[in-house]
Design an enzyme around this catalytic site. Structure first.
Site, short mmCIF file in Angstrom:
data_model
loop_
_atom_site.label_atom_id
_atom_site.label_comp_id
_atom_site.label_asym_id
_atom_site.label_seq_id
_atom_site.Cartn_x
_atom_site.Cartn_y
_atom_site.Cartn_z
N SER A 1 -2.87 -7.58 2.75
CA SER A 1 -3.20 -7.63 4.15
C SER A 1 -3.34 -8.97 4.70
O SER A 1 -2.94 -9.46 5.94
CB SER A 1 -4.39 -6.62 4.77
OG SER A 1 -3.96 -5.41 4.33
N LYS B 1 -17.73 -6.59 7.53
CA LYS B 1 -16.55 -7.34 7.67
C LYS B 1 -16.12 -7.10 9.06
O LYS B 1 -16.59 -6.26 9.98
CB LYS B 1 -15.58 -6.55 6.83
CG LYS B 1 -15.35 -7.27 5.45
CD LYS B 1 -13.92 -6.51 4.63
CE LYS B 1 -13.92 -7.16 3.51
NZ LYS B 1 -12.78 -6.78 2.82
N ARG C 1 -2.11 -6.09 -8.51
CA ARG C 1 -0.95 -6.72 -8.31
C ARG C 1 -0.70 -7.86 -9.53
O ARG C 1 0.35 -8.13 -9.80
CB ARG C 1 -0.97 -7.64 -6.93
CG ARG C 1 -0.72 -6.84 -5.62
CD ARG C 1 -1.29 -7.27 -4.58
NE ARG C 1 -2.74 -7.80 -4.70
CZ ARG C 1 -3.37 -7.85 -3.69
NH1 ARG C 1 -3.16 -7.89 -2.50
NH2 ARG C 1 -4.89 -7.90 -3.84
N HIS D 1 0.74 -1.31 0.07
CA HIS D 1 0.00 0.04 0.01
C HIS D 1 0.85 1.23 -0.11
O HIS D 1 0.62 2.07 -0.79
CB HIS D 1 -0.93 0.15 1.20
CG HIS D 1 -1.82 -1.04 1.36
ND1 HIS D 1 -2.06 -1.92 2.64
CD2 HIS D 1 -2.83 -1.25 0.57
CE1 HIS D 1 -3.08 -2.75 2.31
NE2 HIS D 1 -3.47 -2.52 1.10
O1 PNS Z 1 -9.17 -2.96 0.32
P1 PNS Z 1 -10.14 -3.29 -0.46
O2 PNS Z 1 -11.01 -4.21 0.67
O3 PNS Z 1 -9.86 -4.20 -1.68
O4 PNS Z 1 -11.02 -2.23 -0.90
C1 PNS Z 1 -12.06 -2.41 -1.51
C2 PNS Z 1 -12.85 -0.99 -1.61
C3 PNS Z 1 -13.06 -0.30 -0.29
C4 PNS Z 1 -12.23 -0.30 -2.36
C5 PNS Z 1 -14.35 -1.36 -2.30
O5 PNS Z 1 -14.85 -2.35 -1.55
C6 PNS Z 1 -15.40 -0.09 -2.32
O6 PNS Z 1 -15.06 0.83 -2.73
N1 PNS Z 1 -16.63 0.07 -1.37
C7 PNS Z 1 -17.36 0.99 -1.08
C8 PNS Z 1 -18.65 0.74 -1.78
C9 PNS Z 1 -18.61 1.24 -3.31
O7 PNS Z 1 -18.60 2.45 -3.59
N2 PNS Z 1 -19.18 0.08 -4.24
C10 PNS Z 1 -19.38 0.38 -5.42
C11 PNS Z 1 -17.87 0.01 -6.40
S1 PNS Z 1 -18.29 -1.77 -6.21
#
Ligand code: PNS
Length: 173
Positions: A131, A44, A93, A20
């Site tokens: 993570s 979560k 990645r 990150h």
């Molecule tokens: O670190 P992560 O868990 O891969 O991050 C995922 C994240 C937070 C970027 C994604 O789940 C997100 O943007 N969630 C917020 C809800 C949202 O905007 N959903 C629409 C896009 S699918």
């Protein structure tokens, strides 16, 4: 007048890793302000509380003046709009990330056409790192010193070290 370019780097960051941080540092070369935004996700059960993660990221990015650290709930694009951010940063990645990330980017594009998702490929040395990998290694007693900042390594190890007080066979003094 120059326009300041703001980007949001959303994620769970449970915990933040060197992968990150690599993305954050490189995003700093491209944008004027990077908001690292932790999603508060009621579905979560993170290892670290929101406050712990905010503190870990603030500490790890304290030398990067362009970085702000925050949290949000709801849609990422709504959060980005509130902060006048035109860019969402995501790290890629491997091919395995691509399908999910592409779906997310397309979804976000339908919700907010003015916001672009900018993918940065992770540096080779962190292409395996997540993570979850960090937690898995620590859970089984392996060293994570090369994967996360020192304070995070200590904090992760503490989470997986049994607390003597919670051991039923401990004598009560
Ligand atoms: O670190 P992560 O868990 O891969 O991050 C995922 C994240 C937070 C970027 C994604 O789940 C997100 O943007 N969630 C917020 C809800 C949202 O905007 N959903 C629409 C896009 S699918």
């Amino acid at each position: 007048m120059t326009t300041r370019l703001t980007a949001v780097y959303p994620g769970s960051f449970d915990p933040i890793t060197y992968g990150h941080l690599d993305i954050i540092k490189r995003a700093c070369q491209l944008c004027d302000r990077i908001i690292v935004a932790i999603l508060v996700n009621p579905n979560k059960s993170p290892l670290f509380s929101l406050d712990e993660r905010l503190e870990q990221i603030r500490h790890a990015t304290r030398h990067l003046p362009a970085v702000q650290v925050d949290s949000f709930s709801g849609l990422t694009v709504n959060y980005a709009r509130m902060h006048n951010a035109r860019i969402l940063i995501r790290g890629l990645r491997a091919i395995s990330d691509f399908e999910m990330e592409l779906q997310m980017a397309h979804t976000n594009k339908t919700l907010a056409p003015e916001i672009e998702t900018l993918f940065l490929t992770t540096s080779n040395e962190y292409s395996f790192l997540s993570s979850s990998v960090v937690k898995e290694i620590a859970r089984f007693g392996g060293s994570i010193d090369h994967l996360v900042p020192p304070e995070v390594a200590i904090a992760v190890s503490q989470k997986f070290t049994p607390h003597p007080a919670s051991c039923p066979s401990s004598p009560v003094l």
